[in-house]
Design an enzyme around this catalytic site. Sequence first.
Site, PDB file in Angstrom:
ATOM      1  N   LYS A  96     -28.035 -29.492 -24.154  1.00  0.00           N
ATOM      2  CA  LYS A  96     -26.678 -29.284 -24.532  1.00  0.00           C
ATOM      3  C   LYS A  96     -26.481 -28.161 -25.729  1.00  0.00           C
ATOM      4  O   LYS A  96     -27.296 -29.397 -26.985  1.00  0.00           O
ATOM      5  CB  LYS A  96     -26.177 -30.445 -25.538  1.00  0.00           C
ATOM      6  CG  LYS A  96     -24.498 -30.751 -25.949  1.00  0.00           C
ATOM      7  CD  LYS A  96     -23.923 -31.837 -26.235  1.00  0.00           C
ATOM      8  CE  LYS A  96     -22.614 -31.177 -27.632  1.00  0.00           C
ATOM      9  NZ  LYS A  96     -22.768 -32.096 -28.210  1.00  0.00           N
ATOM     10  N   ALA A 184     -16.075 -33.723 -27.911  1.00  0.00           N
ATOM     11  CA  ALA A 184     -15.522 -33.708 -29.832  1.00  0.00           C
ATOM     12  C   ALA A 184     -14.090 -33.877 -30.132  1.00  0.00           C
ATOM     13  O   ALA A 184     -13.512 -33.598 -28.987  1.00  0.00           O
ATOM     14  CB  ALA A 184     -16.273 -32.123 -30.339  1.00  0.00           C
TER      15      ALA A 184
END
Length: 257
Positions: A96, A184
């Site tokens: 990631k 997020a």
Amino acid sequence: MLSLYNQNISSRLLLGTAQYPSPAIIAEAVRNSGVEIITISLRRETAGGKQGERFQELIKTLNVHLLPNTAGCFSIKEAVITARLARDLFNTKWIKLEIIGNQDTLQPHVFALIEAAKILIDEGYEVFPYTTDDLIVAEKLIDAGCKVLMPWCAPIGSAKGIRDIDGLRSMRAYFPDIPLIVDAGIGRPSHAVAIMELGYDAILLNTAVAKAGNPIQMAKAFAQAINAGRLGFEAGMLEPRDVAVPSTPVIGRAVFS
């Protein structure tokens, strides 16, 4: 079934592993929610010494896919070095990729992100880039070789939910064949439902679960919300209307006034 770099995944919930009260609670959250992918920060685990080693041993017992991340990196060089260390430590091609451009908003540095993605993909990595919902940036990441995109919906840890629903909707429409994982800014299960109803493929959570009063229960709540949102999208939902539409047909009424 969700396919990420030719890996079939049943759960559409991904969990981060930072900020939990204990590793045991992380493990129970994973088990109770059916999560199959967890992210791991190389910085945190390597800095933990023997505690980090114990955490890695615990993770091995969960039988999940590991997605190391480059959290906390602010440059291409820093992110690439961290990714290389992560591949050696966790024995995976997945990474990631995070490169932060602003200390206050933690917004992705999209220019550095594209360049770092090119470098890592050339080295054989399978990159999951943490990005914005900008369509041009997304195109550049795909051109670089990314087969998954991870746009934010709000700043990391803000719990604001979707700030730009039109941007996320456009991204889904523009890239119908690319797995899109919102990463997020999610704070509540209702936020997750709204995202999945847009047709997104999965959601990555950390703070919303880790900092909840009961992280195990919250992980289960998000798992159910994500499934509900996805089922709604696949079923084909009604679009909002400006006028009322009767649900009972006029023809066949017993009495006409």
